[in-house]
Scaffold this motif. Structure first.
Motif, PDB file in Angstrom:
ATOM      1  N   PHE A 216       0.841  -1.201   0.000  1.00  0.00           N
ATOM      2  CA  PHE A 216       0.000   0.000   0.000  1.00  0.00           C
ATOM      3  C   PHE A 216       0.878   1.253   0.000  1.00  0.00           C
ATOM      4  O   PHE A 216       0.725   2.138  -0.839  1.00  0.00           O
ATOM      5  N   ILE A 217       1.836   1.297   0.921  1.00  0.00           N
ATOM      6  CA  ILE A 217       2.666   2.512   1.022  1.00  0.00           C
ATOM      7  C   ILE A 217       3.567   2.637  -0.214  1.00  0.00           C
ATOM      8  O   ILE A 217       3.867   3.748  -0.649  1.00  0.00           O
ATOM      9  N   ASN A 218       3.944   1.513  -0.816  1.00  0.00           N
ATOM     10  CA  ASN A 218       4.762   1.593  -2.035  1.00  0.00           C
ATOM     11  C   ASN A 218       3.940   2.147  -3.209  1.00  0.00           C
ATOM     12  O   ASN A 218       4.468   2.894  -4.030  1.00  0.00           O
ATOM     13  N   GLU A 219       2.673   1.794  -3.260  1.00  0.00           N
ATOM     14  CA  GLU A 219       1.829   2.364  -4.326  1.00  0.00           C
ATOM     15  C   GLU A 219       1.604   3.852  -4.058  1.00  0.00           C
ATOM     16  O   GLU A 219       1.671   4.680  -4.964  1.00  0.00           O
ATOM     17  N   ILE A 220       1.380   4.184  -2.800  1.00  0.00           N
ATOM     18  CA  ILE A 220       1.203   5.601  -2.430  1.00  0.00           C
ATOM     19  C   ILE A 220       2.486   6.372  -2.780  1.00  0.00           C
ATOM     20  O   ILE A 220       2.431   7.509  -3.272  1.00  0.00           O
ATOM     21  N   ALA A 221       3.654   5.752  -2.575  1.00  0.00           N
ATOM     22  CA  ALA A 221       4.937   6.417  -2.882  1.00  0.00           C
ATOM     23  C   ALA A 221       5.010   6.777  -4.367  1.00  0.00           C
ATOM     24  O   ALA A 221       5.490   7.845  -4.731  1.00  0.00           O
ATOM     25  N   ARG A 222       4.525   5.872  -5.209  1.00  0.00           N
ATOM     26  CA  ARG A 222       4.538   6.156  -6.663  1.00  0.00           C
ATOM     27  C   ARG A 222       3.657   7.366  -6.964  1.00  0.00           C
ATOM     28  O   ARG A 222       4.011   8.218  -7.783  1.00  0.00           O
ATOM     29  N   ILE A 223       2.501   7.441  -6.306  1.00  0.00           N
ATOM     30  CA  ILE A 223       1.598   8.574  -6.547  1.00  0.00           C
ATOM     31  C   ILE A 223       2.217   9.846  -5.969  1.00  0.00           C
ATOM     32  O   ILE A 223       2.198  10.909  -6.584  1.00  0.00           O
ATOM     33  N   CYS A 224       2.819   9.728  -4.770  1.00  0.00           N
ATOM     34  CA  CYS A 224       3.501  10.868  -4.139  1.00  0.00           C
ATOM     35  C   CYS A 224       4.553  11.428  -5.096  1.00  0.00           C
ATOM     36  O   CYS A 224       4.707  12.640  -5.242  1.00  0.00           O
ATOM     37  N   ASP A 225       5.279  10.516  -5.741  1.00  0.00           N
ATOM     38  CA  ASP A 225       6.352  10.905  -6.651  1.00  0.00           C
ATOM     39  C   ASP A 225       5.834  11.841  -7.740  1.00  0.00           C
ATOM     40  O   ASP A 225       6.475  12.842  -8.070  1.00  0.00           O
ATOM     41  N   ALA A 226       4.680  11.509  -8.256  1.00  0.00           N
ATOM     42  CA  ALA A 226       4.108  12.306  -9.346  1.00  0.00           C
ATOM     43  C   ALA A 226       3.704  13.699  -8.875  1.00  0.00           C
ATOM     44  O   ALA A 226       3.591  14.627  -9.680  1.00  0.00           O
ATOM     45  N   PHE A 227       3.481  13.848  -7.568  1.00  0.00           N
ATOM     46  CA  PHE A 227       3.037  15.141  -7.036  1.00  0.00           C
ATOM     47  C   PHE A 227       4.104  15.826  -6.181  1.00  0.00           C
ATOM     48  O   PHE A 227       3.811  16.788  -5.483  1.00  0.00           O
ATOM     49  N   GLY A 228       5.313  15.300  -6.201  1.00  0.00           N
ATOM     50  CA  GLY A 228       6.399  15.908  -5.422  1.00  0.00           C
ATOM     51  C   GLY A 228       6.159  15.854  -3.922  1.00  0.00           C
ATOM     52  O   GLY A 228       6.593  16.723  -3.166  1.00  0.00           O
ATOM     53  N   VAL A 229       5.478  14.813  -3.480  1.00  0.00           N
ATOM     54  CA  VAL A 229       5.171  14.687  -2.047  1.00  0.00           C
ATOM     55  C   VAL A 229       6.134  13.678  -1.414  1.00  0.00           C
ATOM     56  O   VAL A 229       6.501  12.683  -2.044  1.00  0.00           O
ATOM     57  N   ASN A 230       6.527  13.946  -0.177  1.00  0.00           N
ATOM     58  CA  ASN A 230       7.391  13.016   0.548  1.00  0.00           C
ATOM     59  C   ASN A 230       6.536  11.937   1.216  1.00  0.00           C
ATOM     60  O   ASN A 230       5.731  12.223   2.103  1.00  0.00           O
ATOM     61  N   VAL A 231       6.733  10.687   0.801  1.00  0.00           N
ATOM     62  CA  VAL A 231       5.896   9.592   1.305  1.00  0.00           C
ATOM     63  C   VAL A 231       6.147   9.339   2.798  1.00  0.00           C
ATOM     64  O   VAL A 231       5.261   8.850   3.513  1.00  0.00           O
TER      65      VAL A 231
END
Ligand code: UDX
Length: 428
Positions: A216-231
């Motif tokens: 779950f957190i790894n998928e969220i990390a991919r989405i974070c990446d696209a928005f410049g967010v720190n997971v």
């Protein structure tokens, strides 16, 4: 109590050492003569912090043998043999079956037979039936499912300070619980008493849930990446909610080791065997399996002439504080990266690369040899020693400037202040 442990592997040795520490007389049996010889010569075949000391400390109460007959003098028998996977993901129960068959011809007084090995739902019931079929009368044995929840690297403390003791009993078994309670009398943990199938499911569901948190957190990390967010901020933010909890939300290369990959796959197979489509379990594995690609692409984008470059991969073990490389994401990463043709210097404080890697993969003895002349560094296992590197010194030894943090465990600012380029997934 006099206890026999069958299987001197990771779980067997830890359980044996802890039970001896709790004051029991423990005999550990394994058919691998060489392993028993090593143990009798005070050599512990695996690396687990504190295990060697604990075994030596309790050598008066702890014996190792390859003789099943010797081991059968004990009335409590704990099965800790391996349950690997078949190619289709189902569980290979050959070692369990062989233990049951060995026991069946030797039981001549009452035995409490405890299964610690991780087995699919239905296995302990099957073991019970097999013993009956082999002619062992019901009054001479009980079967108990008592799964372990030990993490490699902190197994001793996990057992001594367990958060629960799960006990699966057959309907009508009123002999086994007092035996288990006496065995663990010095461990202060709540008991979850359930059926045999129930205990087996608790173990599978527990590992599958933890694997799900990681995917779950790894998928969220991919989405974070696209928005410049720190997971890491997101993990901290959601982890404060006690309904979610802060553990197992560390994004990175994904989960590995001897349990999660095997158990999630096995639970998937178990569900299918009863015509249940396990959508979530499939998704958990899909995210995990594709996590390596995400990081390889990051590196390819940073170094467009990657095949001509040298990459230092720090970490081979599936996680820190162990020499275990079973299903290691770090080793999978190395394998995949080596296909690009680049030269790889792999280093790990404890683990050794398997010997089937391409010739462009070299394991170095020291971290300095690995870093020396590297165009990029990849941290693939979150050993503390990698997190504490002096990045100014590292930069002097490197040829290039890229640091790929594949475990989200490094301090970005520190690295950038030294003139290095930090790359991560969901690193803000
Ligand atoms: C696991 C279970 O934790 C344990 O209860 C069970 O008995 C056996 O399986 P273990 O395999 O030793 O223990 O490792 P664990 O610490 O759970 O880590 C498993 C994998 O998940 C490692 O590859 C680790 O790096 C990864 N992980 C863990 C993450 O990627 N992120 C996290 O937040 C936690």
């Amino acid at each position: 109590m006099n206890i026999c442990i069958i299987g001197a592997g990771y779980v067997g040795l830890t359980t044996a050492a802890v039970l001896a520490e709790l004051g029991h007389e423990v005999c550990c049996v394994d058919q691998n003569k060489q392993k028993i010889e090593q143990l009798n010569n005070k050599h512990i075949p695996i690396y687990e912090p504190g295990l060697q000391e604990l075994i030596h400390q309790n050598e008066q109460r702890l014996t190792f043998t390859d003789s099943f007959d010797e081991a059968m003098k004990n009335s409590v028998i704990i099965i800790c043999v391996g349950t690997p996977s078949w190619a289709d993901g189902s569980t290979d129960l050959r070692y369990i079956q062989s233990v049951i068959d060995d026991l069946s011809s030797r039981i001549d007084s009452y035995k409490t037979i405890i299964t610690k090995s991780t087995v699919p739902p239905g296995t302990n019931e099957w073991m019970y039936t097999r013993l009956l079929e082999k002619g062992v009368p019901t009054h001479l044995f009980d079967i108990v499912a008592n799964p372990e929840f030990l993490r490699e690297g902190s197994a001793i403390s996990d057992m001594l300070h367990a958060d629960k003791i799960v006990v699966g009993l057959r309907h009508g078994d009123n002999r086994s619980l007092p035996v288990i309670q006496a065995m663990y009398s010095n461990i202060d943990a709540p008991y979850i008493v359930t059926s045999l199938n129930g205990a087996e499911m608790i173990k599978y569901a527990s590992n599958a849930f933890l694997a799900m948190k990681i995917s779950f957190i790894n998928e969220i990390a991919r989405i974070c990446d696209a928005f410049g967010v720190n997971v890491n901020d997101v993990a901290k933010g959601i982890g404060c909610d006690p309904r979610i909890g802060s553990h197992f939300l560390q994004a990175g290369l994904g989960y590995g080791g001897s349990c999660f990959p095997k158990d999630v796959k096995s639970l998937e197979r178990t569900a299918r065997s009863r015509h249940i489509e396990p959508h979530l379990l499939q998704a958990v594995q899909l995210v995990n399996d594709s996590q390596i690609d995400v990081y390889i692409h990051k590196l390819q984008r940073a170094l467009d002439d990657l095949p001509q470059r040298t990459v230092a991969v720090l970490g081979i073990a599936f996680k820190p504080n162990t020499d275990d490389t079973r299903d290691s994401p770090a080793e999978r990463f190395i394998r995949q990266l080596s296909q690009t043709g680049c030269l790889i210097h792999a280093y790990d404080p404890k683990a050794t690369l398997s010997n089937d890697h391409r010739p462009n993969v070299v394991q170095t003895k020291t971290i300095h040899e690995a870093i020396d002349g590297a165009d990029a560094i990849v941290v693939a296992t979150d050993w503390t020693e990698f997190q504490q590197l002096d990045w100014a010194e590292v930069k002097k030894q490197m040829n290039g400037t890229f640091v790929l943090d594949a475990r989200n465990c490094l301090k970005r600012k520190e690295i950038e202040q030294c003139g290095l380029h930090y790359i991560g997934v969901g690193s803000g």
